[in-house]
Every structure is written in C-alpha cells, then in structure tokens.
Design a protein around this motif. Structure first.
Motif, PDB file in Angstrom:
ATOM      1  N   PRO A 183       0.883  -1.259   0.040  1.00  0.00           N
ATOM      2  CA  PRO A 183       0.054  -0.286   0.077  1.00  0.00           C
ATOM      3  C   PRO A 183       0.916   1.321  -0.047  1.00  0.00           C
ATOM      4  O   PRO A 183       1.863   1.420   0.622  1.00  0.00           O
ATOM      5  N   GLY A 184       0.501   2.023  -0.810  1.00  0.00           N
ATOM      6  CA  GLY A 184       1.183   3.291  -1.065  1.00  0.00           C
ATOM      7  C   GLY A 184       2.521   3.367  -1.531  1.00  0.00           C
ATOM      8  O   GLY A 184       3.387   4.396  -1.701  1.00  0.00           O
ATOM      9  N   ALA A 201       5.059   6.450  -1.397  1.00  0.00           N
ATOM     10  CA  ALA A 201       4.927   8.066  -1.751  1.00  0.00           C
ATOM     11  C   ALA A 201       5.364   9.081  -0.599  1.00  0.00           C
ATOM     12  O   ALA A 201       5.602  10.379  -1.002  1.00  0.00           O
ATOM     13  N   ASP A 202       5.465   8.661   0.447  1.00  0.00           N
ATOM     14  CA  ASP A 202       6.285   9.170   1.636  1.00  0.00           C
ATOM     15  C   ASP A 202       8.006   9.482   1.325  1.00  0.00           C
ATOM     16  O   ASP A 202       8.282  10.114   2.422  1.00  0.00           O
ATOM     17  N   LEU A 206       9.791   0.365   0.592  1.00  0.00           N
ATOM     18  CA  LEU A 206       9.267  -0.584   1.281  1.00  0.00           C
ATOM     19  C   LEU A 206       9.846  -2.067   0.852  1.00  0.00           C
ATOM     20  O   LEU A 206       9.939  -2.096  -0.437  1.00  0.00           O
ATOM     21  N   GLN A 229       7.745  15.891  -3.099  1.00  0.00           N
ATOM     22  CA  GLN A 229       7.157  17.344  -3.664  1.00  0.00           C
ATOM     23  C   GLN A 229       8.369  18.228  -3.552  1.00  0.00           C
ATOM     24  O   GLN A 229       8.437  18.911  -4.760  1.00  0.00           O
TER      25      GLN A 229
END
Lengths: 386, 149
Positions: A183-184, A201-202, A206, A229
């Motif tokens: 996930p993500g 995304a962060d 993983l 970002q």
C-alpha cells in the motif's frame, strides 16, 4: 482442317511452355515452409525494441533487432506481440521471455483478462501462460512493472487498482502463487535473494522478502530518503546487478544497494555539479547502466518544473562509485529513451524524437547507424537482449 | 460563476469544521489528492475503491476504525502537512458521511494525525474488513451495509 487450326491456336501455348521449361531450368525457387530459429542466448549486440503502439495499444509489439547490423533485412530478427501496454522480462537461465499483457473479450471492451505469457526465445512462439488477477498496472511500458527474482524462479507483476500490490508467479511450474499488498508504494526492484523493494509516496522504500511459495516472510520500511514534493526520484533507476541508481527530477543521483536483505541508501550527489546550463535528466527511459556499471543518462539543458520527460540532447556517462561525470555524448537527434547492449564494447541505442533508433559507440560517442523502417511506430522502451 | 457563491454557502451550512479550519482549502485538497480515485461525489467504485459517501463515518464508531482512517496509505503517505491532512479528513467525514458519524463528532487534531500517520497500514484490505465485521457485531443498530468484496 481442324488440325492446322488447332496447331495455329496452340502455338502461343507451346511457346509459353517451352519458355517456362527453360526458365524452370535456370530458376531455383526458394524452398517454402522453412522455419528458422533464433539462438537460445541472443548475441550481445541484439536489442528488443518495445513498440507500445501508443495510438492503438492493444496491438503492441516487441521487435528483435541486431543493433550492429548495417543491412535492414539482416538486423530484423523477428517480432512477437504484447497486448495492451505489455511489459517484458527476459530470462538468462532459460530460453524464455515473459510478457504480462491484457486482453478484453470483445477486443476493445468486454471482460478483462490479464496473463503472463511465456515466449520461447528461439521460435518467438507463445509456449505457455498463467492467468493473473486482472489488476496489473496499465501504464506506459516500464521495466520495473515486471521483474524476476529468486534466480529467475519467481516472476513479480506490479498491480495498481489504484491499491498497489504485486502478483507472484512460479515460472518453472507456470503457476500463480498469490498477491502481496504494497500500500502506498510502487514498482518492483529486486532485492537480495527472493525479495523486492518499492518506492513509497512518503519517500521511503518498502522491502518485502518472500518464501519459496511466494508468501511474505518479512516487510520492512526504510527511513525516508527523498521528498516527492521537493525533488522526486524517477521510478526508473539505472540497474547494474542489484545496484539501483535513481536520478531525481532536479538532477541528483541516489544509489541504493539492494544486494542484501535491507536497502543501503547512499547520500545524493549532483549530476551536473560545476556544469552551466541547468542540465537535468529526463525522458521515458532516461537512465541505464552498461555491463561495467557505468551509468548513462539522457540530459536536457534549461531544466525546470515539468521538464522531467523532455527529450535529452546529450547522454552523460557517470562513474557512480567515483561520483564523477566521465563523458558527454552529443546526440545526432534528441532522444526519449536509451539502452546499452551487453559486453565490453557496448552500443548505446537511443529512441530519437523521430521514433527511429540511433546507434552510437558508447565508448567514443560516435553515431554508427540509424535503425528505421522495422515496422515500428512508437518504440518507447528498449531492452538489451540476453 | 453565479452558482459558486451559493455552492459555497451550502457547503458552509452543511459542514462545520473546528475553528481555524479552511473549508475551501480542504475542498481543493480533496480535489487534488482524493477525488481522482474516490470520485468527486465520494462514491468510489464498487469493487476497487472504497466508498466515502454515506459510509466513511461508520469507522469512527470504533477506536481501531478511527486510527485506520489515518493509517491507511492514501492518508498516511499524503504529501500534506499534518494540520491540512486533519482538516481534509474532517471535511471529508462531514461532507460525505455526516449521518453516519457518532454524536458528538470529535474532529481529528493535527497532533493525532501526526502520531497515527507514522504507521502506514501494510494490509489495509484485511484490516478494513475486520473493523467493519466487528462493528456489524458490536453495533448492529448502525445497520452497516454489507461490504463489497
């Protein structure tokens, strides 16, 4: 009186027969029905151009080419299909290639079926398939959507529904083993013996290790090492063995060693340090490594927000260990994707903005030939053949 | 354009966020970060994307459900800072699922979100099913509709 008339009428036929007989005596017709095979291990100078058929994607193609051959008919080795933005992986230990692809029961509509298709390298014939959950990521071709781990015993397919997961396939028994949620996180970067890592995304990585049956043994999250970002990493690293060199949008390189159980993430360094002109990496397939571990990067000047897919007018060659720019290759035409052939004297093959392939000597940077008219439309991704 | 002020008025009438929250910013953050998959009206898609509309509020009837809404990767891994993320989740709950919320509704704080987002859920599908099955047992009065597989 019928006889002369007959003779008269028959004369042209007789002449034709005589002529045909004499032609037959001189003309040796090609034998028909011969099927020739390609070698089980492709020569070092061969590449596979992946034509995603951007404008009609259920008709994708993989075209096998010898990038070192100057004749058009000589370099075209064959073609096999890949339906609906397929992905390709090439085995070294077996004469097989794997294509993950999607079909709909009525061509453009109807029930969706995703399959991993097994191709024989020699005949380019489909020789098997495994039906997968119809979840695979339908994106422009990207090598890290389909990867092989565990000495090519397991095939891993990236899914996006948009929940992300990985489908695991046993390649020897040709069997779907299961699905691992990530996930993500996205993409598949082979890690250690039987694991993989994904970018999250962060800004973390993983890492998942599997057992021989494809079940999860362990899951680990790294510290965050990039900021999506401020300076996102390309999800397309240059891979050399288990070393993944990730360029970033702003032009840094982050090398991640995936040979052990946990990723070892090196500090970033600036690719264009000391070079004027605002050079940044960009393209569809912007970074690749050669057999010696040198990293090649498509670079464009005047980089700004949003130019990360711009074609590169130059290929820069880096020594990632020394963190040094070792050469700059000015391209004949700007290019969107690059690949290196194997071996000590690699060829640099680049999909140029006319969607033909320019072949350069990677060592000297000299342009050698342009591969065009091989039935291609949008050869967006190039695979060094093995 | 004429409809816009009216729409904002309606929005303000239907949603009440805690002091300091910026409803317009929350709405724009929903548009930029959520609606691509959950859709503008929060409907989701039957088998793939969880429904928010008239549903997501149920989760706040369980402590684990409250944590789950922030642990889930789309929220936890969001690029938004904690305060805007809390504002966005509160707005989403009030805007799409007010009738399902417990009374009184306790909005998330930035501090609570900061703590919960540190642990992104690794198997959201299983946990979601577990929480909802538990709620169907412990809070039958909510009459939570069966969860689509």
């Amino acid at each position: 009186m019928k006889i002369p008339g007959f003779a008269c009428k028959s004369l042209p036929l007789a002449v034709a027969l005589v002529l045909a007989n004499s032609a037959a005596a001189q003309f040796e017709p090609d034998p028909l029905g011969l099927t020739r095979e390609l070698p089980a291990v492709y020569p070092q100078s061969w590449i596979i151009a992946q034509d995603a058929s951007f404008f009609h994607p259920n008709d994708g193609k993989f075209i096998v080419l010898d990038a070192a051959d100057d004749s058009q008919h000589g370099r075209y080795k064959g073609m096999f299909n890949g339906s609906f933005v397929a992905q390709l992986a090439i085995a070294e230990s077996r004469p097989e290639m794997y294509v993950v692809e999607t079909f709909h029961s009525r061509g453009h509509r109807g029930e969706r079926t995703d399959v991993l298709t097994f191709y024989d390298k020699r005949s380019l014939a489909p020789v098997g398939e495994v039906v997968l959950p119809p979840k695979r990521a339908l994106t422009l071709p990207i090598k890290f959507s389909l990867q092989l781990v565990d000495e090519e015993r397991l095939g891993l397919v990236f899914n996006l529904t948009p929940a992300t997961s990985v489908s695991v396939v046993e390649l020897e028994r040709r069997e779907f083993l299961g699905e691992v949620p990530i996930p993500g996180c996205a993409m598949i970067f082979p890690t250690g013996q039987r694991g993989f890592s994904s970018l999250c995304a962060d800004g973390a990585m993983l890492t998942v290790h599997l057992d021989a049956q494809g079940a999860v043994l362990s899951t680990e999250r790294s510290e965050t090492f990039f900021d999506a970002q401020a300076d996102a990493v390309f999800e397309k690293p240059a891979m050399h063995g288990r070393m993944a060199h990730f360029p970033t949008f702003l032009g840094n390189l982050i090398s991640v060693d995936l040979s052990g159980d946990s990723p070892v993430i090196a500090s970033p360094w600036a690719l264009a340090n000391g070079v004027e002109g605002g050079w940044r990496p960009g393209g569809v397939q912007p970074a690749e490594a050669d057999s010696a571990g040198q990293v090649y990067m498509l670079m464009h000047p005047g980089g700004a927000e949003g130019t990360h897919k711009d074609p590169g007018s130059e290929v820069w060659v880096f020594d990632p260990e020394a963190r040094q720019l070792s050469a700059r290759i000015a391209l004949r035409l700007p290019a969107i994707s690059i690949e290196l052939t194997r071996g000590e004297s690699p060829l640099l093959v680049a999909t140029n903005i006319n969607l033909n392939l320019d072949v350069y000597d990677a060592g000297s940077g000299n342009h050698l030939r342009t591969l065009a008219d091989f039935g291609q439309e949008t050869p967006l991704v190039l695979h060094g053949a093995r | 354009m004429r409809g816009l002020p009216a729409a904002i008025l309606l929005l303000c009438a239907g949603v009440s966020l805690h002091a300091g929250a910026d409803e317009q910013r929350a709405r724009v953050n929903y548009m930029l970060n959520c609606q691509g998959c959950h859709l503008p009206d929060g409907d989701g898609t039957a088998d793939r994307i969880p429904r928010l509309k008239n549903f997501v509020g149920y989760f706040l009837h369980s402590e684990d459900g409250r944590a789950f809404l922030i642990n889930v990767s789309g929220v936890a891994s969001s690029p938004l800072p904690d305060s805007e993320l809390a504002e966005l989740v509160n707005w989403t709950l009030l805007n799409f699922s007010k009738p399902q919320l417990p009374v009184p509704f306790q909005p998330y704080t930035a501090e609570e979100v900061a703590e919960l987002r540190k642990n992104p859920e690794l198997d959201p599908e299983s946990r979601r099913k577990r929480i909802l099955a538990e709620l169907q047992k412990t809070a039958p009065q909510l009459a939570i509709p069966p969860v689509a597989e």
